[in-house]
Design a protein around this motif. Structure first.
Motif, PDB file in Angstrom:
ATOM      1  N   LEU A   1      11.683   4.159 -13.525  1.00 46.70           N
ATOM      2  CA  LEU A   1      11.596   3.219 -12.402  1.00 46.70           C
ATOM      3  C   LEU A   1      10.153   3.064 -11.922  1.00 46.70           C
ATOM      4  CD1 LEU A   1      14.730   4.206 -10.290  1.00 46.70           C
ATOM      5  CD2 LEU A   1      14.372   2.066 -11.533  1.00 46.70           C
ATOM      6  N   LEU A   2       9.404   4.165 -11.925  1.00 49.92           N
ATOM      7  CA  LEU A   2       7.995   4.099 -11.545  1.00 49.92           C
ATOM      8  C   LEU A   2       7.212   3.214 -12.513  1.00 49.92           C
ATOM      9  CD1 LEU A   2       7.220   7.800 -10.537  1.00 49.92           C
ATOM     10  CD2 LEU A   2       7.047   5.803  -9.044  1.00 49.92           C
ATOM     11  N   LEU A   3       7.501   3.375 -13.805  1.00 51.26           N
ATOM     12  CA  LEU A   3       6.803   2.575 -14.806  1.00 51.26           C
ATOM     13  C   LEU A   3       7.150   1.094 -14.664  1.00 51.26           C
ATOM     14  CD1 LEU A   3       7.129   4.896 -17.940  1.00 51.26           C
ATOM     15  CD2 LEU A   3       5.126   4.544 -16.491  1.00 51.26           C
ATOM     16  N   VAL A   4       8.426   0.808 -14.385  1.00 51.10           N
ATOM     17  CA  VAL A   4       8.840  -0.581 -14.166  1.00 51.10           C
ATOM     18  C   VAL A   4       8.138  -1.152 -12.933  1.00 51.10           C
ATOM     19  CG1 VAL A   4      10.792  -2.064 -13.547  1.00 51.10           C
ATOM     20  CG2 VAL A   4      11.056  -0.345 -15.346  1.00 51.10           C
ATOM     21  N   THR A   5       8.065  -0.337 -11.868  1.00 54.01           N
ATOM     22  CA  THR A   5       7.391  -0.772 -10.642  1.00 54.01           C
ATOM     23  C   THR A   5       5.917  -1.037 -10.896  1.00 54.01           C
ATOM     24  OG1 THR A   5       8.935   0.533  -9.309  1.00 54.01           O
ATOM     25  CG2 THR A   5       6.878  -0.145  -8.255  1.00 54.01           C
ATOM     26  N   LEU A   6       5.302  -0.148 -11.674  1.00 59.31           N
ATOM     27  CA  LEU A   6       3.880  -0.309 -12.001  1.00 59.31           C
ATOM     28  C   LEU A   6       3.665  -1.595 -12.800  1.00 59.31           C
ATOM     29  CD1 LEU A   6       1.632   2.601 -13.231  1.00 59.31           C
ATOM     30  CD2 LEU A   6       1.394   0.321 -14.196  1.00 59.31           C
ATOM     31  N   ALA A   7       4.555  -1.849 -13.774  1.00 54.80           N
ATOM     32  CA  ALA A   7       4.438  -3.061 -14.583  1.00 54.80           C
ATOM     33  C   ALA A   7       4.640  -4.313 -13.730  1.00 54.80           C
ATOM     34  CB  ALA A   7       5.459  -3.026 -15.720  1.00 54.80           C
ATOM     35  N   PHE A   8       5.628  -4.271 -12.828  1.00 51.32           N
ATOM     36  CA  PHE A   8       5.902  -5.418 -11.956  1.00 51.32           C
ATOM     37  C   PHE A   8       4.711  -5.690 -11.039  1.00 51.32           C
ATOM     38  CE2 PHE A   8       7.893  -7.460  -8.212  1.00 51.32           C
ATOM     39  CZ  PHE A   8       8.447  -8.563  -8.852  1.00 51.32           C
ATOM     40  N   ALA A   9       4.116  -4.600 -10.495  1.00 54.58           N
ATOM     41  CA  ALA A   9       2.943  -4.774  -9.630  1.00 54.58           C
ATOM     42  C   ALA A   9       1.769  -5.338 -10.420  1.00 54.58           C
ATOM     43  CB  ALA A   9       2.561  -3.435  -9.005  1.00 54.58           C
ATOM     44  N   SER A  10       1.684  -4.999 -11.704  1.00 56.20           N
ATOM     45  CA  SER A  10       0.596  -5.511 -12.535  1.00 56.20           C
ATOM     46  C   SER A  10       0.776  -6.995 -12.829  1.00 56.20           C
ATOM     47  CB  SER A  10       0.525  -4.735 -13.848  1.00 56.20           C
ATOM     48  OG  SER A  10       0.282  -3.356 -13.609  1.00 56.20           O
ATOM     49  N   LEU A  11       2.033  -7.423 -13.008  1.00 57.76           N
ATOM     50  CA  LEU A  11       2.318  -8.813 -13.357  1.00 57.76           C
ATOM     51  C   LEU A  11       2.471  -9.698 -12.124  1.00 57.76           C
ATOM     52  CD1 LEU A  11       4.894  -8.192 -16.229  1.00 57.76           C
ATOM     53  CD2 LEU A  11       2.503  -8.903 -16.473  1.00 57.76           C
ATOM     54  N   VAL A  12       3.134  -9.147 -11.084  1.00 58.26           N
ATOM     55  CA  VAL A  12       3.394  -9.925  -9.859  1.00 58.26           C
ATOM     56  C   VAL A  12       2.948  -9.102  -8.646  1.00 58.26           C
ATOM     57  CG1 VAL A  12       5.097 -11.309  -8.608  1.00 58.26           C
ATOM     58  CG2 VAL A  12       5.443 -10.820 -11.039  1.00 58.26           C
ATOM     59  N   PRO A  13       1.653  -8.941  -8.456  1.00 54.97           N
ATOM     60  CA  PRO A  13       1.186  -8.149  -7.313  1.00 54.97           C
ATOM     61  C   PRO A  13       1.383  -8.873  -5.988  1.00 54.97           C
ATOM     62  CG  PRO A  13      -0.677  -9.153  -8.428  1.00 54.97           C
ATOM     63  CD  PRO A  13       0.536  -9.473  -9.259  1.00 54.97           C
ATOM     64  N   ALA A  14       1.568  -8.101  -4.939  1.00 52.32           N
ATOM     65  CA  ALA A  14       1.641  -8.685  -3.594  1.00 52.32           C
ATOM     66  C   ALA A  14       0.228  -9.091  -3.176  1.00 52.32           C
ATOM     67  CB  ALA A  14       2.219  -7.667  -2.620  1.00 52.32           C
ATOM     68  N   ARG A  15       0.047 -10.365  -2.939  1.00 55.61           N
ATOM     69  CA  ARG A  15      -1.282 -10.865  -2.578  1.00 55.61           C
ATOM     70  C   ARG A  15      -1.158 -11.900  -1.459  1.00 55.61           C
ATOM     71  NH1 ARG A  15      -4.343 -12.418  -6.899  1.00 55.61           N
ATOM     72  NH2 ARG A  15      -3.055 -11.580  -8.561  1.00 55.61           N
ATOM     73  N   GLY A  16      -2.267 -12.257  -0.898  1.00 56.17           N
ATOM     74  CA  GLY A  16      -2.271 -13.271   0.163  1.00 56.17           C
ATOM     75  C   GLY A  16      -1.546 -12.787   1.406  1.00 56.17           C
ATOM     76  N   SER A  17      -0.687 -13.633   1.960  1.00 59.49           N
ATOM     77  CA  SER A  17       0.026 -13.289   3.194  1.00 59.49           C
ATOM     78  C   SER A  17       1.083 -12.219   2.975  1.00 59.49           C
ATOM     79  CB  SER A  17       0.686 -14.548   3.770  1.00 59.49           C
ATOM     80  OG  SER A  17       1.595 -15.108   2.831  1.00 59.49           O
ATOM     81  N   ALA A  18       1.508 -12.019   1.714  1.00 58.32           N
ATOM     82  CA  ALA A  18       2.524 -10.995   1.425  1.00 58.32           C
ATOM     83  C   ALA A  18       1.938  -9.593   1.504  1.00 58.32           C
ATOM     84  CB  ALA A  18       3.134 -11.224   0.040  1.00 58.32           C
ATOM     85  N   ALA A  19       0.647  -9.439   1.236  1.00 62.64           N
ATOM     86  CA  ALA A  19       0.028  -8.109   1.202  1.00 62.64           C
ATOM     87  C   ALA A  19       0.128  -7.384   2.549  1.00 62.64           C
ATOM     88  CB  ALA A  19      -1.420  -8.223   0.747  1.00 62.64           C
ATOM     89  N   PRO A  20      -0.217  -8.028   3.691  1.00 59.29           N
ATOM     90  CA  PRO A  20      -0.071  -7.324   4.980  1.00 59.29           C
ATOM     91  C   PRO A  20       1.374  -6.942   5.289  1.00 59.29           C
ATOM     92  CG  PRO A  20      -1.475  -9.252   5.222  1.00 59.29           C
ATOM     93  CD  PRO A  20      -0.852  -9.342   3.872  1.00 59.29           C
ATOM     94  N   LEU A  21       2.336  -7.778   4.862  1.00 58.30           N
ATOM     95  CA  LEU A  21       3.741  -7.468   5.092  1.00 58.30           C
ATOM     96  C   LEU A  21       4.135  -6.202   4.347  1.00 58.30           C
ATOM     97  CD1 LEU A  21       6.608  -8.122   6.095  1.00 58.30           C
ATOM     98  CD2 LEU A  21       6.870  -9.612   4.089  1.00 58.30           C
ATOM     99  N   PHE A  22       3.735  -6.104   3.083  1.00 59.55           N
ATOM    100  CA  PHE A  22       4.055  -4.905   2.307  1.00 59.55           C
ATOM    101  C   PHE A  22       3.314  -3.680   2.848  1.00 59.55           C
ATOM    102  CE2 PHE A  22       5.897  -7.771  -0.796  1.00 59.55           C
ATOM    103  CZ  PHE A  22       6.926  -7.008  -1.322  1.00 59.55           C
ATOM    104  N   ASP A  23       2.096  -3.865   3.356  1.00 59.57           N
ATOM    105  CA  ASP A  23       1.372  -2.753   3.974  1.00 59.57           C
ATOM    106  C   ASP A  23       2.148  -2.211   5.174  1.00 59.57           C
ATOM    107  OD1 ASP A  23      -0.706  -2.830   2.182  1.00 59.57           O
ATOM    108  OD2 ASP A  23      -1.977  -4.120   3.434  1.00 59.57           O
ATOM    109  N   ARG A  24       2.686  -3.122   6.001  1.00 56.56           N
ATOM    110  CA  ARG A  24       3.457  -2.707   7.177  1.00 56.56           C
ATOM    111  C   ARG A  24       4.741  -2.006   6.770  1.00 56.56           C
ATOM    112  NH1 ARG A  24       2.225  -1.292  11.891  1.00 56.56           N
ATOM    113  NH2 ARG A  24       0.794  -3.075  11.978  1.00 56.56           N
TER     114      ARG A  24
END
Length: 336
Positions: free
Chosen positions: A15-38
């Protein structure tokens, strides 16, 4: 088939590897990044609240008698590991990327695991109450010791003028306070947590996956995979293998040198050699900038799987030896 089963990666690592791959392909950026930080901050707070609520005082009291053993485990976790890591990275620094060095040193200063340390000790027929106490104590003290060691070894990773003070404040508010509140709330929520351990465990792992996704998203946006090469990953794997082997040999040597029983030797070997992904990832989130967290926890993720593979096989060997000794003792008693 049994031999192959030992080397099968656990589901959480996948699951960690899948999460890492997903973050590499579809990273949280822009307005989504502060939401994920919170969401990550909320998740880390919840995680350490549950850690505090899960900590049973009766288990601590049952294992407190072996205080010399606990000191040896703590010395291995917070003194031997950092010294080995510092020595290895200093000797090999001309061939290692700075990011590899920083992540490897962070791996060396996080606390011991709780669940897998206890499970391996039980498999090895070791002193389980002492293992519970040692692993729990490591995590509690790590809330202060890890930032302190980070200030000594990793101060260059922060832009803050006083790394230790800022790190300690961050950890105290994000990790220590929820942990204390959770433990104080154990009379109210402890029954629910003990009854629904599988649910709590899934929530625990879900928070870690959220932290990993957020951390690696920020790191990918900042150019993580442009900075890490295949050689860097191979270097981390080699360093982790050498580090784990050295610690396992040292803990076994010290146990024999101090004439520890088989039960206590198992505690020293299996609690002393572990590094906690569950505590390390949130601590990295509290100590470092979001873009740095992915870099810092990558060596810890690789070491986590390596320690599970090696220690599972070793714990089974310890268990077989304990059973053989018990059989021999039983035969002698029967002969008498």
């Amino acid at each position: 088939m049994k031999m192959l089963a030992r080397f099968r990666p656990d589901k959480f690592l996948l699951l960690l590897l899948v999460t890492l791959a997903f973050a590499s392909l579809v990273p949280a950026r822009g307005s989504a990044a502060p939401l994920f930080d919170r969401l990550t901050d909320i998740g880390i707070t919840l995680l350490f609240f549950m850690h505090g609520a899960k900590l049973s005082r009766s288990a601590i009291v049952a294992g407190l008698g072996a205080w010399r053993l606990h000191l040896m485990v703590l010395a291995t976790t917070f003194i031997l590991f950092p010294l080995l890591g510092l020595g290895m990275t200093t000797a090999l620094s001309p061939w290692l990327d700075e990011a590899v060095v920083a992540g490897f040193l962070f791996l060396c200063i996080v606390p011991s695991t709780v669940q897998s340390s206890i499970a391996m000790t039980a498999m090895a027929h070791g002193n389980v109450p002492a293992a519970v106490c040692s692993a729990s104590l490591s995590n509690v003290l790590g809330i202060v010791l890890t930032p302190m060691l980070a200030a000594l070894l990793l101060h260059g990773q922060s832009a803050e003028g006083n790394f230790f003070l800022s790190a300690l404040i961050s950890v105290a508010t994000t990790l220590l306070l929820p942990f204390i509140l959770g433990h104080l709330a154990r009379p109210l929520v402890g029954g629910f947590i003990d009854k629904h351990r599988s649910l709590v465990s899934r929530a625990d792992r879900g928070v870690i996956l959220l932290v990993v996704y957020t951390a690696f998203s920020a790191a990918v946006v900042e150019g993580l995979w442009k900075r890490f090469s295949g050689w860097d990953l191979i270097s981390i794997a080699i360093l982790s293998s050498i580090l784990l082997g050295a610690v396992l040999l040292f803990t076994r040597f010290i146990a024999r040198l101090t004439h520890q029983s088989h039960e206590n030797e198992a505690v020293l070997v299996f609690c002393g050699s572990k590094k906690s992904l569950a505590s390390g990832v949130p601590m990295a989130g509290a100590l470092f900038a979001p873009a740095q967290v992915g870099v810092m926890v990558l060596p810890l993720m690789l070491f986590h799987q390596l320690q599970l593979l090696v220690c599972a096989a070793l714990a089974q060997a310890y268990g077989r030896r304990a059973e053989a000794n018990a059989n021999v003792s039983g035969e002698k008693a029967h002969a008498v």
